[in-house]
Design an enzyme around this catalytic site. Structure first.
Site, PDB file in Angstrom:
ATOM      1  N   HIS A 176     101.094 -26.409  58.005  1.00  0.00           N
ATOM      2  CA  HIS A 176     101.004 -27.459  56.954  1.00  0.00           C
ATOM      3  C   HIS A 176      99.351 -26.670  56.634  1.00  0.00           C
ATOM      4  CE1 HIS A 176     103.405 -30.040  58.436  1.00  0.00           C
ATOM      5  NE2 HIS A 176     104.066 -29.493  56.985  1.00  0.00           N
ATOM      6  N   ARG A 234      99.419 -29.769  51.367  1.00  0.00           N
ATOM      7  CA  ARG A 234      99.860 -29.533  52.918  1.00  0.00           C
ATOM      8  C   ARG A 234     101.569 -28.412  52.720  1.00  0.00           C
ATOM      9  NH1 ARG A 234     102.214 -32.955  56.765  1.00  0.00           N
ATOM     10  NH2 ARG A 234     104.979 -32.907  56.698  1.00  0.00           N
ATOM     11  N   GLU A 371      99.431 -31.097  68.862  1.00  0.00           N
ATOM     12  CA  GLU A 371      99.233 -31.616  67.516  1.00  0.00           C
ATOM     13  C   GLU A 371      97.755 -31.924  67.996  1.00  0.00           C
ATOM     14  OE1 GLU A 371      99.834 -32.481  64.639  1.00  0.00           O
ATOM     15  OE2 GLU A 371     102.389 -32.352  64.707  1.00  0.00           O
TER      16      GLU A 371
END
Length: 410
Positions: A176, A234, A371
């Site tokens: 992204h 994104r 993440e």
């Protein structure tokens, strides 16, 4: 000369566009308490332009979930009024997005060239891939696995001591475009590998016994666009037939429950799944490479941001993977850290078409999504001063996983 002036002028104009693009924009955090409050957020998103940071889409919002979203400057007052009227608890995470965009570049490193403590433009990263391979021929080689929609070459680094019949770990960054800390980590990983080989016993053992395939940026076109036009972009930059909206979400474009839950079939949405699995040149290049090396690739790791989580399959279904217990126990080393871990669908939300689920379904039984930092104070705009600590903690986790994989080859 004139062409050069035009180019310089264009660059300056695009920089100026970026300079004021986010002035006054706010990022809100809301935790809807019930379905009625979820519907208020849904209605909000249909009445104005809302950029969902967490979760990725309004369709994924559910009660008791932390929801972070960005709104245009001229809509923030309206949003605050609506939330207050409906007695919804909220806080403003970022009061003026432009301030945070500008504050990203807080590194004390003064160099026009490549730096591991700064965010690097794509041209700088591309040159770095050549340099790091040239400077470390015993450990690093560079190849091209494909090209992007806009024709940029996709460089892959193979890191490891040459040897016979070595197994491998594949790691990619930059799916992204706006998640800048992700490519920063892939670069840092290669730096640490070449600089600590022969000094750090774990890294030395790993590079002697395994190869690491590192894709520093998957979505290069999108990444370039975040530097030139829109920091918050994104998706990829491909054209969509019958729509003026560009791009596909590369992490909804894999053949793993493709375009079912948590993905959109509308080209204007940020989670658009594409016209078919692997419709994007970038995802097809990655998938082709992994398919061609399935006999050697024993783990797949993909680096995203933000929220400080380690996720494993599945995300497209609530079904547990066959080696669920093993994946849970391997992730439990994060127990005393600020990282949460678990299967994607249960831990955050259903999201179909992700690369980690796809890799797992190809038979790569150790498949993880990281993440990285943070948990929302800066979101996708993590300051450069946090690159080093973020990369250091992530490196420890990658070394731990790689060491486990090495001891449990299949």
């Amino acid at each position: 000369m004139w062409a050069l002036l035009v180019l310089v002028g264009t660059a300056a104009v695009s920089a100026q566009l970026q300079d004021l693009a986010f002035d006054g924009q706010k990022v809100f955090r809301v935790i809807p308490q019930n379905e009625e409050q979820v519907e208020i957020i849904t209605a909000l998103a249909s009445s104005m332009q809302v950029d969902f940071w967490q979760p990725d889409s309004v369709t994924l919002v559910k009660p008791k979930m932390q929801v972070d979203f960005r709104v245009e400057a001229d809509k923030s007052f309206e949003v605050e009024n609506l939330l207050a009227q409906n007695k919804m608890e909220y806080r403003v995470l970022i009061d003026n997005l432009q301030t945070v965009v500008d504050a990203q570049f807080d590194s004390k490193v003064r160099t026009a060239g490549h730096s591991y403590e700064k965010y690097n433009k794509w041209e700088t990263i591309a040159a770095w891939t050549a340099d790091i391979a040239a400077q470390n021929p015993e450990l690093v080689s560079r190849s091209v696995i494909g090209e992007t929609y806009e024709g940029r070459q996709m460089y892959l680094l193979k890191v490891g001591k040459s040897g016979m019949n070595k197994k491998a770990i594949f790691m990619d960054c930059g799916f992204h475009a706006r998640e800048w800390i992700s490519p920063a980590f892939c670069q840092r990983f290669v730096k640490e590998a070449v600089e600590t080989y022969g000094k750090d016993s774990v890294m030395t053992k790993l590079l002697n016994s395994l190869d690491f395939y590192i894709l520093p940026v998957l979505n290069i076109d999108g990444y370039v666009y975040t530097w030139t036009n829109n920091r918050m972009w994104r998706k990829t930059r491909s054209k969509n037939a019958g729509s003026s909206c560009l791009g596909t979400d590369p992490n909804r474009n894999f053949d793993a429950g493709w375009c079912t839950a948590g993905a959109s079939n509308r080209p204007c949405d940020s989670t658009y799944c594409g016209r078919a699995p692997e419709s994007e040149k970038e995802t097809k290049a990655l998938a082709d490479f992994i398919r061609n090396h399935l006999s050697t690739i024993k783990a797949y790791i993909t680096i995203h941001s933000y929220s400080q989580m380690l996720l494993f399959p599945y995300s497209y279904t609530y079904k547990h993977p066959v080696n669920y217990e093993e994946l849970v126990s391997r992730s439990s080393f994060l127990h005393n850290t600020k990282y949460t871990y678990g299967p994607g669908a249960e831990t955050i939300y259903l999201a179909a078409g992700g690369s980690d689920d796809w890799a797992y379904d190809q038979g790569i039984k150790y498949s993880f999504t990281f993440e990285l930092r943070d948990t929302g104070a800066y979101g996708f705009l993590l300051p450069e001063s946090q690159i080093k600590p973020t990369c250091e903690e992530t490196l420890l986790a990658i070394k731990y996983i790689a060491n486990y994989v090495l001891g449990h080859l299949y």
